[in-house]
Design a protein around this motif. Structure first.
Motif, PDB file in Angstrom:
ATOM      1  N   VAL A 113       5.910   2.501   2.360  1.00  0.00           N
ATOM      2  CA  VAL A 113       6.207   1.271   1.652  1.00  0.00           C
ATOM      3  C   VAL A 113       6.768   0.165   2.528  1.00  0.00           C
ATOM      4  O   VAL A 113       6.656  -0.994   2.197  1.00  0.00           O
ATOM      5  CB  VAL A 113       7.175   1.500   0.475  1.00  0.00           C
ATOM      6  N   PRO A 119       0.816  -1.217   0.000  1.00  0.00           N
ATOM      7  CA  PRO A 119       0.000   0.000   0.000  1.00  0.00           C
ATOM      8  C   PRO A 119       0.848   1.266   0.000  1.00  0.00           C
ATOM      9  O   PRO A 119       2.036   1.231   0.315  1.00  0.00           O
ATOM     10  CB  PRO A 119      -0.755  -0.121   1.318  1.00  0.00           C
ATOM     11  N   GLY A 120       0.193   2.343  -0.362  1.00  0.00           N
ATOM     12  CA  GLY A 120       0.772   3.676  -0.178  1.00  0.00           C
ATOM     13  C   GLY A 120       2.085   3.891  -0.871  1.00  0.00           C
ATOM     14  O   GLY A 120       3.068   4.277  -0.247  1.00  0.00           O
ATOM     15  N   SER A 121       2.112   3.670  -2.151  1.00  0.00           N
ATOM     16  CA  SER A 121       3.386   3.725  -2.861  1.00  0.00           C
ATOM     17  C   SER A 121       4.097   5.063  -2.682  1.00  0.00           C
ATOM     18  O   SER A 121       5.313   5.131  -2.672  1.00  0.00           O
ATOM     19  CB  SER A 121       3.170   3.465  -4.342  1.00  0.00           C
ATOM     20  N   ASP A 122       3.313   6.125  -2.536  1.00  0.00           N
ATOM     21  CA  ASP A 122       3.980   7.420  -2.460  1.00  0.00           C
ATOM     22  C   ASP A 122       4.663   7.649  -1.122  1.00  0.00           C
ATOM     23  O   ASP A 122       5.757   8.196  -1.049  1.00  0.00           O
ATOM     24  CB  ASP A 122       2.967   8.552  -2.668  1.00  0.00           C
TER      25      ASP A 122
END
Lengths: 554, 554
Positions: free
Chosen positions: A356, A350-353
């Motif tokens: 990680v 999730p939450g690549s930005d």
């Protein structure tokens, strides 16, 4: 004096040389098995298959013991090879391998070296799931006593499931095998030069927890039972074993061959092996009323008890002498703990930005108060080992809104595993096994303080962490020191060398109060989806929202 | 002849000039409101707050109508400004704004221009949640008939909740307001120069769906009821309205002022406004037995019916004339559909390495067969609007293993919304409103073929897509053409201009067979978590695994 603890893990083996008076680690070396992918032979067409090359097990102790000795010589001016008094062995299991009449693994014969069925069947090989179901069904119908100590279910990971599956899919290998040997029996046998099947010294721990060996019914399951599965399994029983031994006993002295190769002498005691979790519990200081939690991708929860008044439903194994001789070893566990967190981080990713890694998600989760997310999860992504003993259960996440963040989900998954851990503790206590202390060991307990704090807050108990990070090898060394006669019993050495870290995690009362409410809701889901019987769930989402709003107001 | 359809959305307004014989769009222009963040005034301290500047509404039609006319002149040699016969207005709602005795919005007075409470209270403003609960409680206790047509719950998004909240938190603004006006009434009033409260022409649609206006009980709720909330609300009733009008009626002709500014003449009819979903349904061809699904971040499901024999529990609004005059408009909907997918893509943001967009996840989801993932979800991340009418419900995802992928979850979320859609269809039919045809409009129906196919497979019904992608503006143009007298009734123009695309989505029988099983499990969860009563859920995870294994074998 020094003892060597060997720890055969899933991907690598480690040797640790330990000062038997202080517990100090003076030399250590680990080596990744060289066959297959990270030491595991896989099959692209069958994701259930996981095998290992027995030759790696032999090469593994040779390389790592030699290197550990070198390191000990450099590190510790007191150390010399002739002060090594014993070798103890902890391994994965059930990891059985077929051997011929000399005790040579079939996989090491030219003829069979390319055949995965001739190799060691690693603990996490699940090819035998159908045989496991059939064993469970047959035992429940006609031999219910056999399963009473295993939570009423026989696993696809265990000894007879695997052997029977070999018979069903590759009769040539089954027929070529004189006997089948657990990895924890194979390594000591090689070291002591006693590999012939009739001379093999078998571990109580392995036999008791995985092969339904129990003195109550005269050892292994009867020929009647095995014959009702397949007549050839009944025949095999004669080439298995009648007796088993606890790990305070000696298999024999180190053979001349290996003494020469390793630069040790032939007075070295080779102790009876055992499984890693069980010797790990020894190394972490297992004693009555002290629960040892070995926390990794899954968990193993071990406690010992002089008397066990009755069988405990949902506890996967109760075996006399499997941990500390003279006590029953009780084993429970959760099928997935770290694996659930790994799934979320690596598969869902999730939450690549922003988020990680486990570290990032832990930071995000740490900023939340208990109950603040409104989420509740079940920790069943890999089934439930204890207390429901049901592989056919799956994960659940509840309470999501359009604002639910990855950090909130990560925390909910951690909490779910903590609730699962509390369900195990409660089950032990309901059946008279009191738990006064909890000592954790294994990667998670050392690496993630948030998780330990959540476990303390959820269970309402202090979480202690083992000082040694090599508890399996330390347990092996303890078994070796006792087998060699340096100590009379495990407890004498444990008292000297098993310590916990100064930093412990104590429950925060406000958090525990919230988690009590959440645990009630967890158990409501647990029982609704995991057990027979009707229940009313209309309250669940609303109570979670009430808690969330209450917590956010604070 | 041409009509102008105005469509006031959440962030922008669009004007579309439509040929009233063919439905062709000859000019269009849209403009993002200039105040606040993407046109919305927010409050960092209160995430429930969402307001808009009424000045933007006026500037919005001026800019977009002028630009659309320019474009029409360029595109269509037949077009000239004097062929414009009417303007129809579709808006968000309930979006009420306080006005003074002249009908000037308080927010446009120097004194109040910085006060968000003096602005328009956008439909998605949820600051009035406590007032909504209190209205619901009071009505249920003493005035149950009021809620019978609203699924028994009055929402925080609606007219009286917002006005009462203003009274509770900012009495000065409440006192300064002579009346409160819905956006869909405000814009036509400005265009026709009839903004004074006593002259305002009020929309049946807005009043009926959001202000509990119904001829059965003499229009607005009684002074008794409003006074039991607050005496000042009872007083306000006198300055609201006694009569309401359907959108085939004229508010008046275009005022001289606006005719001059827009370059149109004063014969132009200004039609009574209505909500976007309702005029959107008109534009998509609403007729008896044809369900119109407006699919976006949430959905609105609209069907019209000459007779409604009884109130339908869980259906949020039944208002005579709110869609097509002469028919009851029945409104249902799902609180979150696209918003759930957006949450998963943007907030959870899974699979940073490989999968980041809706498109990527759709491709991954497309590769799966129904039932293959073993997952099941509830579509309640934003509560349930129909058929449970319960905001205090949350999302649920079940069936996860350690191998569950983002694509599988994405598909499960889509399926969950399709199951929710089927629950609505079933509820209509159980109460005698037969649905023979389903026409979809809105972004999702145009953009995502997989979602449409899953809706067809889950519901077992053909999914048609409206040809016009501007159904709200088209509905506005239809209302204008009828209000101007060019057509006698909506149906006459609908017949000419409302079409569906050639490509439709028909159920694949094998998929529908699997989804029937999954829908039963969905309803089991739906009723267990959403309704009173006990149920046995032990089957759910196991049946999902059975289905998964069965599907994977094929």
């Amino acid at each position: 004096m020094y003892a060597i603890g060997l720890d055969y893990g899933t991907n690598s083996v480690r040797s640790v040389i330990i000062n038997t008076q202080t517990g100090e680690e003076v030399g250590t070396h680990s080596w990744v098995y060289e066959t297959g992918e990270k030491g595991i032979i896989l099959d692209a067409k069958n994701h259930n298959l996981a095998r290992q090359n027995p030759a790696d097990y032999i090469k593994g102790f040779e390389i790592t013991i030699k290197k550990a000795i070198e390191m000990a010589k450099e590190n510790d001016s007191d150390f010399s090879s002739d002060k090594v008094i014993g070798i103890g062995t902890a391994t994965t299991g059930s990891t059985p391998l077929p051997v011929n009449e000399d005790g040579t693994p079939l996989a090491m014969l030219e003829k069979y070296k390319e055949n995965p069925n001739a190799h060691a069947w690693l603990w996490k090989d699940h090819t035998a799931y159908q045989e496991a179901e059939e064993i469970t069904r047959t035992a429940r119908e006609n031999y219910p006593h056999l399963l009473a100590k295993y939570g009423d279910v026989y696993s696809s990971e265990w000894f007879f499931s695997k052997i029977w599956h070999c018979l069903n899919i590759d009769e040539e290998i089954f027929d070529a095998a004189k006997s089948w040997v657990e990895l924890c029996d194979f390594v000591p046998a090689v070291l002591a030069g006693k590999t012939k099947p009739e001379k093999l010294v078998r571990s109580r721990c392995a036999a008791g927890h995985k092969a339904m060996f129990n003195e109550e019914w005269g050892g292994l399951p009867s020929k009647d039972f095995l014959g009702s599965l397949d007549p050839k399994l009944a025949e095999l029983r004669d080439d298995l074993f009648e007796k088993t031994y606890t790990s305070d006993k000696e298999v024999g002295k180190l053979s001349q061959e290996w003494a020469d190769k390793l630069g040790l002498n032939t007075d070295v005691s080779v102790a009876v092996g055992a499984f890693d979790a069980h010797l790990g519990a020894v190394g972490a200081g297992a004693e009555e009323n002290r629960l040892i939690k070995i926390m990794g991708t899954s968990t193993c929860d071990i406690i010992i008890s002089k008397e066990v008044e009755k069988d405990i439903p949902g506890i996967c194994g109760i075996v006399n002498g499997s941990v500390v001789p003279g006590y029953h070893g009780l084993e429970a566990g959760q099928s997935a703990v770290g694996d659930i967190f790994n799934w979320f981080v690596n598969v869902i990713n999730p939450g690549s930005d922003e988020q990680v890694s486990h570290e990032d998600l832990t930071i995000a989760a740490q900023e939340l108060k208990p109950g603040e997310s409104g989420l509740l999860a079940l920790d069943w992504n890999n089934g439930n080992r204890t207390i429901l003993v049901d592989q056919r259960l799956t994960g659940l996440l509840l309470g999501q809104t359009l604002h639910t963040t990855p950090g909130e989900i990560y925390r909910a998954l951690v909490e779910a595993t903590a609730f699962g851990a509390l369900a195990i503790i409660n089950r032990f206590e309901e059946y008279g096994v009191e738990i006064k202390e909890v000592v954790n060991c294994g990667g998670i307990s050392e690496k993630n303080e948030l998780i330990m704090q959540i476990y303390a807050d959820v269970t309402g108990r202090e979480m202690k962490i083992s000082k040694s990070s090599e508890t399996c090898a330390l347990g092996g060394a303890i078994s070796a020191a006792v087998a060699s006669g340096q100590y009379d019993k495990f407890e004498d050495m444990q008292e000297k060398v098993c310590e916990t870290k100064e930093k412990t995690f104590t429950p925060i009362p406000e958090n525990h109060a919230i988690y009590k409410k959440l645990f009630d809701l967890y158990m409501q889901l647990h029982d609704s989806f995991g057990k027979e019987g009707k229940s009313d769930l209309q309250n669940v989402m609303k109570e979670l929202l009430d808690i969330k709003e209450e917590v956010r107001k604070q």
